[in-house]
Design a protein around this motif. Structure first.
Motif, short mmCIF file in Angstrom:
data_model
loop_
_atom_site.label_atom_id
_atom_site.label_comp_id
_atom_site.label_asym_id
_atom_site.label_seq_id
_atom_site.Cartn_x
_atom_site.Cartn_y
_atom_site.Cartn_z
N ASP A 1 -12.69 5.42 2.33
CA ASP A 1 -11.35 6.02 2.75
C ASP A 1 -11.54 7.33 3.53
N PHE A 2 -11.35 7.12 4.79
CA PHE A 2 -11.52 8.51 5.70
C PHE A 2 -10.45 9.36 5.87
N GLY A 3 -9.29 9.07 4.90
CA GLY A 3 -8.23 9.99 5.30
C GLY A 3 -6.87 8.88 5.58
N PHE A 4 -5.72 9.76 5.93
CA PHE A 4 -4.63 9.02 6.18
C PHE A 4 -4.56 8.23 7.64
N GLU A 5 -4.07 6.97 7.30
CA GLU A 5 -4.00 6.14 8.67
C GLU A 5 -2.84 5.44 8.35
N PRO A 6 -2.23 4.82 9.54
CA PRO A 6 -0.80 4.16 9.39
C PRO A 6 -0.80 2.96 8.33
N ALA A 7 -2.01 2.34 8.29
CA ALA A 7 -2.06 1.17 7.45
C ALA A 7 -2.30 1.50 5.77
N ASP A 8 -2.25 2.77 5.60
CA ASP A 8 -2.32 3.24 4.14
C ASP A 8 -0.78 3.26 3.37
N ASN A 9 0.13 2.70 4.21
CA ASN A 9 1.51 2.56 3.79
C ASN A 9 1.89 1.29 4.35
N VAL A 10 1.96 0.12 3.55
CA VAL A 10 2.50 -1.35 3.72
C VAL A 10 3.51 -1.63 2.91
N SER A 11 4.45 -2.11 3.48
CA SER A 11 5.85 -2.62 2.60
C SER A 11 5.33 -3.70 1.65
N ALA A 12 5.73 -3.83 0.42
CA ALA A 12 5.33 -4.70 -0.41
C ALA A 12 5.86 -6.24 0.00
N THR A 13 4.97 -7.20 -0.34
CA THR A 13 5.52 -8.62 -0.04
C THR A 13 4.91 -9.28 -0.79
N ILE A 14 5.57 -10.68 -1.16
CA ILE A 14 4.86 -11.82 -2.11
C ILE A 14 3.97 -12.62 -1.30
N VAL A 15 2.98 -12.74 -2.10
CA VAL A 15 1.83 -13.82 -1.40
C VAL A 15 2.27 -15.40 -1.58
N MET B 1 0.96 -1.11 -0.05
CA MET B 1 -0.04 -0.08 0.03
C MET B 1 0.85 1.40 -0.19
N VAL B 2 0.56 2.34 -0.85
CA VAL B 2 1.37 3.32 -0.89
C VAL B 2 0.33 4.51 -0.76
N GLY B 3 0.16 5.52 0.26
CA GLY B 3 -0.69 6.39 0.35
C GLY B 3 -2.29 6.03 0.38
N GLY B 4 -2.28 4.84 0.70
CA GLY B 4 -3.92 4.35 0.70
C GLY B 4 -4.21 4.00 -0.62
N GLN B 5 -3.27 3.69 -1.49
CA GLN B 5 -3.70 3.13 -2.76
C GLN B 5 -2.83 1.82 -2.77
N ILE B 6 -3.52 0.76 -3.54
CA ILE B 6 -2.79 -0.62 -3.55
C ILE B 6 -1.75 -0.42 -4.62
N LEU B 7 -0.48 -1.26 -4.16
CA LEU B 7 0.37 -1.50 -5.08
C LEU B 7 0.46 -2.99 -5.35
N LEU B 8 -0.03 -3.32 -6.79
CA LEU B 8 -0.03 -4.61 -7.13
C LEU B 8 0.93 -4.85 -8.15
N ASN B 9 1.81 -6.05 -7.93
CA ASN B 9 2.73 -6.30 -8.93
C ASN B 9 3.46 -4.95 -9.50
#
Length: 303
Positions: free
Chosen positions: A217-231, A136-144
């Protein structure tokens, strides 16, 4: 010569009748009770088979899947799309080894699964599958490595109902501030008709496979930025559509909290259709409220 009189013969006839009549009347009753018992047994077996392998009902107890699913919705989940495991059976009876007729969900599916730690039922949307890179980057999904399109659309407006007020009262009882039945006091307003309601920012996301859905989306939250991981193989990454009010794969698996990367063997079914919905305002002793509390416009919505 002996002659039998009427008084000599009547007792014998009465005794015969007394011996025969009860047996004749009890037998049909016993057969009827036995037949009814077999009917109930067969009905119970049919219901068990239907719930275990075809469709099973589930209720929505929270707002983590708003705006698609509301607290108070009752839905049917299809049991066959992902195969069957012990979690397909009542009480998770361990009679099915592993998962049979296994099928992998598609990104965008709304799935019911058992929490990896406490085994309670959870419902979330599948976002990433084995081999996918997800973050996740700024509340947006980063997929592949690509940001999933997120388009602002009309706000989602939800009238304050009994279920929301009950949830607020429960939070207060547990020591939380809970100033409003909405996610935050900033989202509460009163309509022109004088009705309390919550107004939330709403967006439309579209996954690479073309599946599109609405999120809050209510605004900025800590979970809006999540390091990428491989499922990893055999796991899925799931999220709630109410992004800032969902304990999902962005959080490590903990009882009653996040779910981590969900094992596919924990899948129970795929959400299919809303069969009933209530705002919580009904009372058993007031039958008319069974109808006034129903959200009729939600019945039959496919998922």
């Amino acid at each position: 010569m002996d002659v039998k009189t009427k008084s000599d013969t009547v007792p014998d006839i009465d005794n015969d009748a007394a011996d025969v009549s009860p047996a004749a009347s009890d037998e049909p009753k016993e057969e009827s009770l036995l037949s009814f018992g077999f009917f109930l047994l067969k009905l119970a077996v049919l219901v068990l088979i239907f719930r275990s392998f075809v469709f099973s009902p589930f209720s929505i107890p929270s707002e983590s899947m708003l705006p698609k699913l509301w607290n108070g919705d009752y839905l049917l989940a299809a049991k066959w799309p992902y195969g069957y495991s012990k979690y397909s059976l009542p009480f998770s009876a361990p009679v099915i080894p592993g998962r049979v007729f296994a099928g992998e969900p598609e990104a965008g599916d709304i799935v019911i699964f058992k929490h990896p730690i406490d085994q309670t039922d959870y419902i979330k949307r599948v976002i990433a599958l084995p081999g996918d890179s997800i973050g996740m980057v700024g509340g947006q999904i980063l997929l592949n490595g690509e940001l999933v399109p997120k388009q602002k659309i009309e706000d989602f407006v939800q009238p304050v109902d009994e279920l929301m007020l009950e949830a607020q009262a429960d939070l207060k009882a547990r020591g939380y501030p809970a100033e409003s039945p909405c996610a935050d006091l900033a989202f509460e307003e009163v309509s022109e008709e004088g009705v309390r309601q919550c107004r939330y920012p709403r967006y439309r996301e579209t996954l690479p496979n073309g599946i599109s859905f609405e999120v809050l989306d209510f605004g900025f939250e800590p979970a809006d930025n999540v390091s990428a991981t491989i499922v990893p193989e055999g796991r899925i990454f799931v999220m709630g559509d109410n992004r800032d009010n969902s304990q999902d794969s962005r959080f490590p698996a903990m009882a009653g909290r996040g779910v981590g990367l969900v094992p596919q063997e924990n899948l129970v079914g795929r959400a299919s259709i809303i069969m009933w919905s209530t705002d919580g305002g009904s009372e058993w002793i007031k039958p008319w409220t069974w109808f006034t509390a129903a959200r009729w416009n939600r019945l039959g919505d496919s998922l």
